[in-house]
Design a protein around this motif. Structure first.
Motif, PDB file in Angstrom:
ATOM      1  N   THR A  73       0.844  -1.202   0.000  1.00  0.00           N
ATOM      2  CA  THR A  73       0.000   0.000   0.000  1.00  0.00           C
ATOM      3  C   THR A  73       0.876   1.248   0.000  1.00  0.00           C
ATOM      4  O   THR A  73       0.859   2.041   0.945  1.00  0.00           O
ATOM      5  CB  THR A  73      -0.925   0.006   1.233  1.00  0.00           C
ATOM      6  OG1 THR A  73      -0.131  -0.198   2.422  1.00  0.00           O
ATOM      7  CG2 THR A  73      -1.984  -1.082   1.148  1.00  0.00           C
ATOM      8  N   GLY A 109      -2.753  -2.727  -3.213  1.00  0.00           N
ATOM      9  CA  GLY A 109      -3.440  -1.606  -2.588  1.00  0.00           C
ATOM     10  C   GLY A 109      -2.687  -0.302  -2.751  1.00  0.00           C
ATOM     11  O   GLY A 109      -1.614  -0.231  -3.363  1.00  0.00           O
ATOM     12  N   ALA A 125      -6.757   1.792   0.053  1.00  0.00           N
ATOM     13  CA  ALA A 125      -7.642   1.361  -1.032  1.00  0.00           C
ATOM     14  C   ALA A 125      -7.175  -0.015  -1.496  1.00  0.00           C
ATOM     15  O   ALA A 125      -6.088  -0.153  -2.061  1.00  0.00           O
ATOM     16  CB  ALA A 125      -7.589   2.352  -2.195  1.00  0.00           C
ATOM     17  N   TYR A 126      -7.984  -1.032  -1.234  1.00  0.00           N
ATOM     18  CA  TYR A 126      -7.609  -2.397  -1.567  1.00  0.00           C
ATOM     19  C   TYR A 126      -8.254  -2.861  -2.863  1.00  0.00           C
ATOM     20  O   TYR A 126      -9.467  -2.669  -3.072  1.00  0.00           O
ATOM     21  CB  TYR A 126      -8.022  -3.346  -0.440  1.00  0.00           C
ATOM     22  CG  TYR A 126      -7.330  -3.086   0.876  1.00  0.00           C
ATOM     23  CD1 TYR A 126      -5.950  -3.198   0.997  1.00  0.00           C
ATOM     24  CD2 TYR A 126      -8.054  -2.721   2.009  1.00  0.00           C
ATOM     25  CE1 TYR A 126      -5.302  -2.958   2.208  1.00  0.00           C
ATOM     26  CE2 TYR A 126      -7.421  -2.480   3.224  1.00  0.00           C
ATOM     27  CZ  TYR A 126      -6.051  -2.596   3.307  1.00  0.00           C
ATOM     28  OH  TYR A 126      -5.421  -2.353   4.501  1.00  0.00           O
ATOM     29  N   PRO A 147      -8.290  -2.049  -6.137  1.00  0.00           N
ATOM     30  CA  PRO A 147      -9.006  -1.236  -7.116  1.00  0.00           C
ATOM     31  C   PRO A 147      -8.410  -1.375  -8.519  1.00  0.00           C
ATOM     32  O   PRO A 147      -7.294  -1.882  -8.696  1.00  0.00           O
ATOM     33  CB  PRO A 147      -8.776   0.184  -6.595  1.00  0.00           C
ATOM     34  CG  PRO A 147      -7.369   0.110  -6.070  1.00  0.00           C
ATOM     35  CD  PRO A 147      -7.235  -1.288  -5.454  1.00  0.00           C
ATOM     36  N   VAL A 154     -12.390   5.564  -4.823  1.00  0.00           N
ATOM     37  CA  VAL A 154     -11.975   4.174  -4.615  1.00  0.00           C
ATOM     38  C   VAL A 154     -13.116   3.219  -4.962  1.00  0.00           C
ATOM     39  O   VAL A 154     -12.912   2.200  -5.638  1.00  0.00           O
ATOM     40  CB  VAL A 154     -11.510   3.963  -3.162  1.00  0.00           C
ATOM     41  CG1 VAL A 154     -11.242   2.481  -2.881  1.00  0.00           C
ATOM     42  CG2 VAL A 154     -10.259   4.786  -2.875  1.00  0.00           C
ATOM     43  N   GLY A 184     -12.574  -0.569  -5.700  1.00  0.00           N
ATOM     44  CA  GLY A 184     -11.743  -0.868  -4.543  1.00  0.00           C
ATOM     45  C   GLY A 184     -12.502  -0.875  -3.237  1.00  0.00           C
ATOM     46  O   GLY A 184     -13.699  -0.571  -3.184  1.00  0.00           O
ATOM     47  N   GLY A 219     -13.570  -6.484  -3.618  1.00  0.00           N
ATOM     48  CA  GLY A 219     -12.633  -5.815  -4.505  1.00  0.00           C
ATOM     49  C   GLY A 219     -12.766  -6.241  -5.948  1.00  0.00           C
ATOM     50  O   GLY A 219     -13.167  -7.362  -6.260  1.00  0.00           O
TER      51      GLY A 219
END
Length: 295
Positions: free
Chosen positions: A47, A72, A92-93, A95, A193, A198, A288
């Motif tokens: 991330t 992320g 934000a996972y 996306p 997002v 995401g 996601g």
């Protein structure tokens, strides 16, 4: 038909917040996944701040390290307040990295980070032996210059002992050298997002030593906008703060995550020191757009 089968994470150690040299970590994405494997972490989220530049290298390291990868981003945002806003980091996972709203937010933030860093160097140079070239020497190719790179340059110059001291003193938001940078509104970032497919989760929401934190009412507003969770288990939260955040997450129907916020040798944080429950990763993976990459 067409539904994604539920992943089996029940045996895995899961760390959903780490950084590589693509932003302000000290390891390459490949080295980060190797560090995760050595520490017994079996699922890691990369991330980096306002960039997806490390995703491809991390993905290539999945098979060799045996560590599953959650792609992320940690977005720098600002929650609106009457006195100018409070910094909020939004994870934000999974996306779409090419979604125009997300790309626009990241590009503008990165561009302003560079201008901000130059202004801070000018201020710091009035009192300390620091130049822009000193900062660039601490910044990996392709990474956006930020406060951690200023901190590393100050360490190299002997001004401070480590990043933690730099952030607690001359680079703190209350210091006279500090300059804010552009960040999108947090509600807008949550929506961007979501538009990119995401899963938005607020990072370290009670990390008061970093600066002011948002109120429960603001968190409720973000939850109403679609924010999915809170990073509760983080070294910058004490027991009382973690308990309060768990209660708030329950009240708002939010996911609860735990993470190390690992930066390699850039911070004291150790990879895997805080982890996320398997069922929470299941929920994130189900929501996601992208899939978790497995060995």
């Amino acid at each position: 038909m067409g539904e994604r089968p539920p992943p089996l994470y029940t045996w895995r150690v899961i760390d959903l917040h780490t950084h590589s040299r693509a932003s302000d970590g000290t390891e390459t994405p490949r080295e980060l996944l190797a560090a995760a494997a050595a520490a017994g972490v079996r699922v890691v989220a990369l991330t980096d701040h306002d960039t997806t530049a490390g995703w491809a290298e991390a993905a290539e390291a999945v098979a060799a390290t045996g560590v599953a990868l959650v792609r992320g981003i940690e977005l720098s945002t600002r929650a609106a307040t009457p006195d100018g806003g409070i910094s909020v980091h939004l994870l934000a996972y999974l996306p779409d990295p090419a979604h125009p709203d997300l790309v626009a937010a990241m590009d503008r933030t990165r561009d302003d980070r560079v201008a901000r860093a130059r202004r801070m160097v000018d201020l710091l140079a009035q009192d300390h032996p620091l130049t822009w070239d000193d900062v660039l020497a601490q910044t990996a190719d392709g990474a956006t210059v930020g406060r951690p790179h200023l901190a590393d340059a100050l360490v190299a110059a002997g001004v401070v002992a480590d990043r933690d001291e730099a952030f607690a003193t001359i680079l703190h938001p209350g210091a006279r050298y500090y300059v804010p940078h552009y960040a999108p509104d947090t509600v807008d970032a949550v929506r961007a997002v979501l538009a990119a497919g995401g899963v938005p989760v607020m990072a370290h929401p009670r990390a008061g030593r970093r600066g002011r934190v948002v109120t429960d009412d603001t968190i409720a507003e973000l939850a109403a906008a679609g924010m999915a969770g809170l990073e509760v288990d983080h070294r910058d939260h004490d027991d009382v703060e973690r308990s309060a955040l768990r209660g708030l997450a329950t009240d708002l129907g939010l996911l609860v995550t735990g993470s190390s916020d690992y930066h390699g040798t850039g911070k004291l944080n150790r990879i895997g020191e805080r982890t996320t429950a398997p069922e929470v990763l299941d929920a994130i993976a189900a929501r996601g757009l992208l899939e978790v990459l497995h060995p």
